[in-house]
Design an enzyme around this catalytic site. Structure first.
Site, short mmCIF file in Angstrom:
data_model
loop_
_atom_site.label_atom_id
_atom_site.label_comp_id
_atom_site.label_asym_id
_atom_site.label_seq_id
_atom_site.Cartn_x
_atom_site.Cartn_y
_atom_site.Cartn_z
N GLN A 4 -7.32 -4.81 9.98
CA GLN A 4 -6.27 -4.29 10.85
C GLN A 4 -6.75 -3.09 11.67
O GLN A 4 -5.93 -2.28 12.12
CB GLN A 4 -5.03 -3.92 10.03
CG GLN A 4 -4.41 -5.10 9.30
CD GLN A 4 -3.14 -4.73 8.57
OE1 GLN A 4 -2.14 -4.36 9.18
NE2 GLN A 4 -3.17 -4.84 7.25
N ASP A 11 -3.89 7.51 4.57
CA ASP A 11 -3.33 6.19 4.84
C ASP A 11 -3.94 5.63 6.14
O ASP A 11 -4.37 6.40 7.00
CB ASP A 11 -1.81 6.31 4.99
CG ASP A 11 -1.10 4.97 5.00
OD1 ASP A 11 -1.74 3.96 4.65
OD2 ASP A 11 0.08 4.94 5.37
N GLU A 12 -3.98 4.32 6.26
CA GLU A 12 -4.49 3.65 7.48
C GLU A 12 -5.87 4.19 7.87
O GLU A 12 -6.13 4.52 9.03
CB GLU A 12 -3.51 3.84 8.65
CG GLU A 12 -2.09 3.35 8.37
CD GLU A 12 -1.95 1.84 8.43
OE1 GLU A 12 -2.98 1.15 8.53
OE2 GLU A 12 -0.81 1.34 8.37
N ARG A 45 2.86 -9.60 10.87
CA ARG A 45 4.12 -8.86 10.98
C ARG A 45 5.29 -9.73 10.53
O ARG A 45 6.38 -9.22 10.27
CB ARG A 45 4.39 -8.42 12.42
CG ARG A 45 3.38 -7.46 13.07
CD ARG A 45 3.03 -6.30 12.20
NE ARG A 45 1.85 -6.59 11.43
CZ ARG A 45 1.50 -5.95 10.31
NH1 ARG A 45 2.26 -4.99 9.85
NH2 ARG A 45 0.40 -6.27 9.66
N LYS A 78 0.82 -1.22 0.00
CA LYS A 78 0.00 0.00 0.00
C LYS A 78 0.85 1.26 0.00
O LYS A 78 0.46 2.27 -0.61
CB LYS A 78 -0.96 0.00 1.18
CG LYS A 78 -0.31 0.19 2.54
CD LYS A 78 -1.34 0.27 3.64
CE LYS A 78 -0.69 0.45 4.99
NZ LYS A 78 0.02 1.73 5.13
N THR A 79 2.01 1.23 0.68
CA THR A 79 2.87 2.41 0.70
C THR A 79 3.37 2.73 -0.71
O THR A 79 3.42 3.88 -1.13
CB THR A 79 4.07 2.19 1.65
OG1 THR A 79 3.56 1.91 2.96
CG2 THR A 79 4.95 3.42 1.71
#
Length: 770
Positions: free
Chosen positions: A254, A223-224, A612, A32-33
């Site tokens: 998330q 973002d997020e 993670r 996504k980044t």
């Protein structure tokens, strides 16, 4: 646009979507980044003015990394877009337009300690019991109200809230909220929540200001997005009303910050506010092995309230997730540290390849102790930040007061620093004088001899003259942040006092202040080329909005194992991950079992923990753990049952420090109904309540007992002398005696072989009666 060639089809589609609302559902590790970065670069290359792009993130570190990537793609144009955290961007807007709300551009930003200090002062002034009106409780209630956009007047007039406060034995809560707000305003200060709350008020009450920023920001990216609260969402919604060019990136799986006010409904119901919204799903995971990805999918599939997607990966299959069982929390620490050390040595890994993730900060102790014994360096994320250290905060308080003389919390911190013989009584008198004359504390201090005579007045006048000389450097001579800061450190006497302390602690504090000055010099140098604001005020704004995750280790040695809560780990990735404390009432937390929504949030947190890991994932649980000073038996977490068992196995070659090397037999996972280990031999488990089992060879391998295939713990209420039993660790034995002391029942058992006689507390022991 060569970067487009490296994208998969959904990523490319998201990057090239320019106009209209867009929701990008980005699974864990799906890049996504990269998509946000390249979408920004693509907009600029297509002629969008970078000054008209707003990109909001949740950490300064993420914003910095993204900005660097954008600049690499498009050059210096990347410097011109507005990018940063919600708090930093809206603080910037309030610096420009906070005057409409009565603030100056140099307002202070109170951190949590400042806010709680002010709350304690107000509670004391009103003569309330500080054991009932605890600063932490009051602060959290005020924070919760602001995040729901409930102001002090609305709070006071809300009968439901009043009833809730009365039930909590806090009937004065509304008045405290109103007083706290007033005192912050009088101090020309905002806390973190105010940066969002006041931006909402600014846009609500001043349409011309809102219109200015709506026309300025034609393309907004967040973002997020699943972590946004109501306050953040409303700001974004208002800013995008004109252009409708809102792009949000997030993953409902998330969403783990409900306790902080985040609302998963923001992403689940976004299409209701934007019916023409396009949705693109990024489902390919580039981070983790297939076993880890599939295990995570099997977990999150249990949640009912979610946006459906199927995350997949083309990475290698990888090793199975390994489970470590420990007899106690201390042994859990030793086993994890030993396994980490041996993995590091065997595979030539660095400390930074490893992370130990836990549900609560309190769990770190056992791992810290065990890592220290093996000389393994580690760092705790979420511990004391560099900018929270006493000596650093002392000097920052000087800076804050020089910039903003209304900052009463900064004043209280520095008035007797270094010691000037000015005590709390004198400070209280100054505050009372200011209140009686309806003026600021600084107006009293800077004209002290009009209000007070004697030795203290001379001392305070000297302090005021010192601050005035610093102000001249800032306001008249226009010195940059480093010149002013270095002068304040020396002239205030702080640097000299620390230098004269020759203890190890004193040397460390002196070095920390020097490091602070170094950071200010770097701030000035970094802004030199861009002709940005290099003032002390600008530096303070930057520093006050830093998060713990934005800071590296101050000693420069970053090769350390990372210890942190799972909440703190979101957005990070590690080669090897240990998820520890997998026990009922710990994870899921007993505080999060009141509703399905609570449990689903805990399951999302477990999903975050699993995802993670890149190459290797280990999980551990203890059979007993100290809680409130007592050793309590523990039950393995229900979440372990929920993982598809084909992706799990018990760890091989895990041994306790006192044992000789011996392979540990594989056992099945605890069955939720039985609440005790269920052992078996088949290589393919028949239910989700089991682990891959190793065929039993013989009862004992080395010093490790392998229980019977049909082991199921019995109800020991009817256990009597003479019964033959089997124990998980000690094997077969005969009950010699039953002792009853109140509610405690103990059994004296003679075990076979070298084990001998053991006395077991039956409420803890897992025995099979033969």
């Amino acid at each position: 646009m060569d970067y487009l060639k490296g994208l998969n089809e959904p990523q490319r589609e998201a990057v090239q979507h320019i106009d209209g609302p867009l929701m990008i559902i980005a699974g864990a590790g799906s890049g996504k980044t990269r998509v946000l970065t390249y979408r920004t670069a693509y907009l600029i290359e297509k002629g969008v003015d970078p000054f008209q792009i707003l990109l909001l993130t949740f950490t300064n570190k993420a914003a910095g990394e993204m900005r660097q990537r954008i600049e690499n793609a498009v050059g210096n144009d990347g410097k011109n877009l507005w990018m940063g955290t919600f708090h930093s961007v809206f603080a910037k807007i309030l610096r420009f337009d906070g005057k409409h709300l009565g603030y100056t551009s140099d307002f202070s930003i109170y951190d949590t300690d400042d806010s709680k200090s002010l709350i304690r002062a107000i509670v004391k002034e009103r003569g309330l019991d500080d054991k009932v009106y605890k600063a932490n409780v009051i602060y959290n209630r005020i924070s919760g109200a602001k995040n729901r956009l409930i102001g002090p007047d609305e709070y006071l007039n809300n009968s439901v809230i009043a009833a809730d406060d009365t039930a909590a034995k806090l009937p004065e809560m509304g008045k405290l909220y109103k007083l706290y707000t007033l005192r912050c305003f009088q101090a020309n200060a905002m806390d973190f929540d105010d940066l969002l709350y006041n931006t909402n008020i600014l846009f609500r009450d001043h349409p011309a200001v809102l219109d200015k920023y709506q026309r300025k920001f034609k393309y907004i990216m967040v973002d997020e997005f699943q972590d946004t609260n109501i306050s953040q969402y409303l700001i974004v919604k208002k800013l995008s009303e004109l252009s409708k060019n809102l792009c949000v990136v997030g993953d409902d799986a998330q969403s783990i910050y409900a306790f902080r006010g985040a609302s998963i409904d923001n992403i689940l119901n976004l299409e209701k506010d934007y019916p023409n919204m396009a949705t693109i799903k990024l489902e390919q995971n580039y981070r983790s092995t297939k076993n880890i990805v599939e295990a995570a999918n099997s977990i999150i599939a249990k949640n009912k309230n979610q946006l459906k997607k199927k995350v997949f990966t083309e990475n290698e299959v990888g090793s199975l997730i390994e489970l470590i069982k420990a007899s106690s929390d201390n042994e859990e620490g030793r086993l994890i540290a030993t396994h980490l050390f041996e993995s590091k040595m065997a595979h030539g890994l660095r400390n930074t390849d490893f992370a130990i993730l836990y549900r609560t900060n309190a769990q770190s102790r056992a791992f810290e102790e065990s890592l220290r014994k093996l000389n393994i360096k580690y760092r705790i994320i979420g511990g004391l930040s560099f900018y929270q250290r006493r000596e650093v905060k002392d000097l920052l308080a000087y800076f804050r007061f020089v910039v903003n003389q209304k900052d009463e919390e900064a004043f209280k911190r520095i008035i007797n620093l270094p010691k000037r013989g000015i005590g709390d009584t004198t400070i209280a008198k100054i505050a009372v004088t200011a209140s009686e004359n309806q003026i600021s504390v600084w107006e009293v201090v800077s004209n002290i001899k009009q209000f007070q005579a004697g030795r203290f007045a001379d001392t305070i006048e000297g302090f005021a003259d010192l601050i005035k000389s610093f102000k001249i450097m800032v306001e008249v001579n226009k010195k940059d942040a480093y010149e002013v800061a270095a002068h304040i450190a020396k002239a205030s006497g702080l640097l000299r006092e620390l230098h004269e302390d020759k203890t190890v602690e004193g040397l460390s504090r002196y070095e920390n202040v020097q490091e602070l000055l170094n950071s200010i010099k770097q701030f000035v140098d970094d802004n030199e080329v861009e002709e940005e604001d290099k003032s002390l005020s600008s530096f303070l704004q930057t520093v006050s909005l830093l998060t713990t995750a934005d800071s590296d280790d101050p000693d420069g040695d970053n090769d350390r194992v990372t210890l942190m809560t799972i909440h703190g780990a979101k957005g990070l990735e590690f080669n090897h991950v240990y998820v520890v404390g997998m026990e009922e009432d710990l994870f899921p937390s007993q505080m999060m079992l009141q509703s399905r929504a609570d449990l689903e949030e805990e399951r999302r947190l477990f999903y975050v923990a699993i995802t993670r890991a890149e190459k290797k994932l280990m999980m551990s649980y203890a059979e007993s753990r100290y809680q409130y000073g007592r050793l309590k038996p523990c039950e393995p977490s229900r979440f372990l049952d929920e993982i598809d068992p084909q992706y799990l196995q018990f760890a091989k070659n895990i041994r306790r420090p006192e044992e000789k090397p011996a392979p540990q037999g594989f056992v099945r996972m605890t069955n939720r109904e039985q609440k005790a280990p269920d052992f078996g031999t088949s290589n393919k488990p028949t239910s989700t309540a089991s682990l891959i089992a190793k065929p039993a060879a013989r009862p004992v391998v080395g010093n490790t007992y392998i229980p019977s295939q049909d082991f199921v713990p019995s109800d020991t209420k009817n256990l009597v002398e003479g019964d033959r039993v089997e124990h998980l660790k000690f094997g077969f034995g005969k009950v010699k005696k039953i002792d009853i002391n109140g509610t405690d029942r103990k059994a004296v058992i003679q075990f076979e072989g070298t084990i001998g006689e053991k006395t077991l507390l039956l409420s803890f022991a897992k025995l099979r009666i033969l």
